[in-house]
Design an enzyme around this catalytic site. Structure first.
Site, PDB file in Angstrom:
ATOM      1  N   LYS A 106      19.486  20.550  37.255  1.00 35.02           N
ATOM      2  CA  LYS A 106      18.982  19.433  38.054  1.00 35.02           C
ATOM      3  C   LYS A 106      18.627  18.287  37.140  1.00 35.02           C
ATOM      4  O   LYS A 106      18.276  18.494  35.977  1.00 35.02           O
ATOM      5  CB  LYS A 106      17.721  19.863  38.826  1.00 35.02           C
ATOM      6  CG  LYS A 106      17.438  19.022  40.051  1.00 35.02           C
ATOM      7  CD  LYS A 106      18.316  19.461  41.199  1.00 35.02           C
ATOM      8  CE  LYS A 106      17.933  18.856  42.509  1.00 35.02           C
ATOM      9  NZ  LYS A 106      18.527  19.618  43.622  1.00 35.02           N
ATOM     10  N   GLY A 218      11.897  14.203  58.178  1.00 34.00           N
ATOM     11  CA  GLY A 218      12.785  13.603  57.169  1.00 34.00           C
ATOM     12  C   GLY A 218      14.016  13.055  57.843  1.00 34.00           C
ATOM     13  O   GLY A 218      14.674  13.750  58.623  1.00 34.00           O
TER      14      GLY A 218
HETATM   15  N1  GLU Z   1      21.097  18.147  45.692  1.00 37.93           N
HETATM   16  C1  GLU Z   1      21.730  19.121  46.539  1.00 37.93           C
HETATM   17  C2  GLU Z   1      20.948  20.418  46.514  1.00 37.93           C
HETATM   18  O1  GLU Z   1      19.782  20.426  46.220  1.00 37.93           O
HETATM   19  C3  GLU Z   1      23.203  19.297  46.236  1.00 37.93           C
HETATM   20  C4  GLU Z   1      23.540  19.763  44.859  1.00 37.93           C
HETATM   21  C5  GLU Z   1      25.016  19.727  44.527  1.00 37.93           C
HETATM   22  O2  GLU Z   1      25.825  19.407  45.389  1.00 37.93           O
HETATM   23  O3  GLU Z   1      25.324  20.018  43.380  1.00 37.93           O
HETATM   24  O4  GLU Z   1      21.438  21.450  46.870  1.00 37.93           O
END
Ligand code: GLU
Length: 408
Positions: A106, A218
């Site tokens: 992340k 949301g």
């Molecule tokens: N941000 C999204 C999640 O938390 C998608 C992550 C992605 O597609 O790599 O799952």
């Protein structure tokens, strides 16, 4: 305690508990908890008024046993190292639950993008990419959108990355615009996947969709598409909210019309029905509660007031450990790592398409998404029945079994 710290503790506690129940040794538990790599940096962005501002950013690569790291990039004023680490940890579990050949990662920047002009946002996205370009790549670590980031931002980041590397590598980022190798269906995928999971669940519970009232907290990309698609599929959406507040109408609301209203008036308040606060939305007497914004919104302060029979976690980490312990025997909680995995699943489909240079129709993408979500859901559901454990416990067990088998 910062919100990220709380979410990190909740995720790590569940991993430890699950790993102990699976009799894993300490070395394996440690490898499931400790991130493999933490990049923390600051970077400078020239502002429109000629000044320069310094921002803090992170990319955390949590675990790569199942494949390259995968996970979004978040722009939020409260983003912290702990939050990004918690979200990276959840991505490791989520990719394993979804059956994807990925580990978890992340990224984040502590910034309120609402205070930036479009050109400042572009410069920030490009400067951030210059920092992470060295350690991402289509077989290394594949970023995507998360809270307050979108296909346009992915386009700037990919462009910057390709300029640095001197190669075209569209599969290094997912959630891109269609014109530069994005996948049809990616924007709606998290909401659509959440709806599939809700449909699979009510089939098992023998509930009828017409009888169910739904409140969605949301109104960003995830909450909006979930509400819109659920409404079109015949569910009754009785409450909606954004960060400023929400609305409630027992007879049901039309999410698409609500979005048109919000675009004109900058707020949902006054659209239809009664104005309510975000806290009131969570405590409504409804059947399905869908937290789709930020973490820790269901916590020890409001857990005893939650009346929903089902909580569909479309946000990451919306329920704290204490609230989960309190609610788990009376509420069906569909965990984030399953409920919101539609987004990363279509990211995977985008990655595969980009690597092949061959693109599928929207129908094909949606069909593959449904099949993959069904497989993920069935495995978690079966284990929860066989072992008489919650869906969250079952999801973590399933994921940890898959990850540890791949640990060499
Ligand atoms: N941000 C999204 C999640 O938390 C998608 C992550 C992605 O597609 O790599 O799952």
């Amino acid at each position: 305690m910062n919100p990220g710290q709380k979410m990190l503790e909740s995720a790590q506690a569940l991993i430890k508990k699950t790993a102990q129940s699976l009799n894993l040794n300490n070395e394996k538990i440690k490898r499931l908890i400790e991130p493999e790599m933490i990049y923390e940096f600051s970077f400078t962005v020239p502002m429109d008024d000629g000044t320069k501002k310094i921002f803090k950013g992170w990319r955390i690569q949590h675990n790569s046993a199942l494949g390259p790291y995968k996970g979004g990039i978040r722009f939020h004023p409260e983003t912290s190292r702990e939050e990004v680490q918690a979200l990276a940890t959840l991505m490791t579990i989520k990719c394993a639950v979804a059956g994807l050949p990925y580990g978890g990662g992340k990224g984040g920047v502590a910034v309120d993008p609402k205070n930036l002009s479009k050109s400042e946002l572009e410069k920030l996205s490009r400067s951030f990419t210059m920092k992470i370009a060295r350690f991402i790549g289509e077989n290394i670590d594949i970023p995507a959108p998360d809270v307050n980031t979108n296909p346009q931002i992915m386009a700037w980041m990919l462009d910057q990355y390709q300029k640095i590397k001197g190669v075209k590598s569209p599969s290094t980022f997912t959630g891109k615009p269609i014109e530069i190798g994005g996948s049809l269906g990616r924007t709606e995928a998290t909401g659509r996947g959440g709806l599939f999971v809700l449909e699979f669940l009510i089939e098992k519970l023998k509930f009828k969709r017409e009888d169910l009232s739904i409140a969605v907290q949301g109104f960003g990309n995830v909450g909006y598409y979930f509400a819109k698609l659920a409404y079109e599929a015949g569910f009754r959406i009785v409450a909606l909210s954004d960060s400023k507040g929400g609305i409630y109408k027992k007879e049901g609301l039309n999410p698409e019309k609500a979005m048109e209203y919000k675009k004109k008036n900058k707020s949902l308040s006054g659209f239809d029905g009664k104005n309510i606060t975000n806290d009131e939305l969570l405590e409504l007497d409804i059947d399905v509660l869908v937290p789709s914004a930020l973490e820790n919104v269901i916590n020890e302060k409001n857990a005893s007031n939650i009346k929903a029979k089902i909580i569909l976690e479309l946000a990451n980490g919306p329920t704290t450990e204490e609230a989960y312990e309190y609610l788990k025997d009376k509420t069906v909680i569909v965990p984030d790592v399953l409920a919101n995995s539609g987004g990363v699943t279509v990211s995977y489909l985008e990655w595969v398409q980009g690597k092949q240079g061959y693109w599928w129709s929207e129908d094909e993408v949606n069909k593959k998404l449904k099949e993959m979500m069904r497989r993920a859901f069935e495995a978690i559901w079966q284990k929860s029945k066989e072992k008489n454990i919650s869906l969250k416990q079952s999801a973590f067990e399933t994921a940890i079994e898959r990850i540890t088998k791949a640990m060499i």
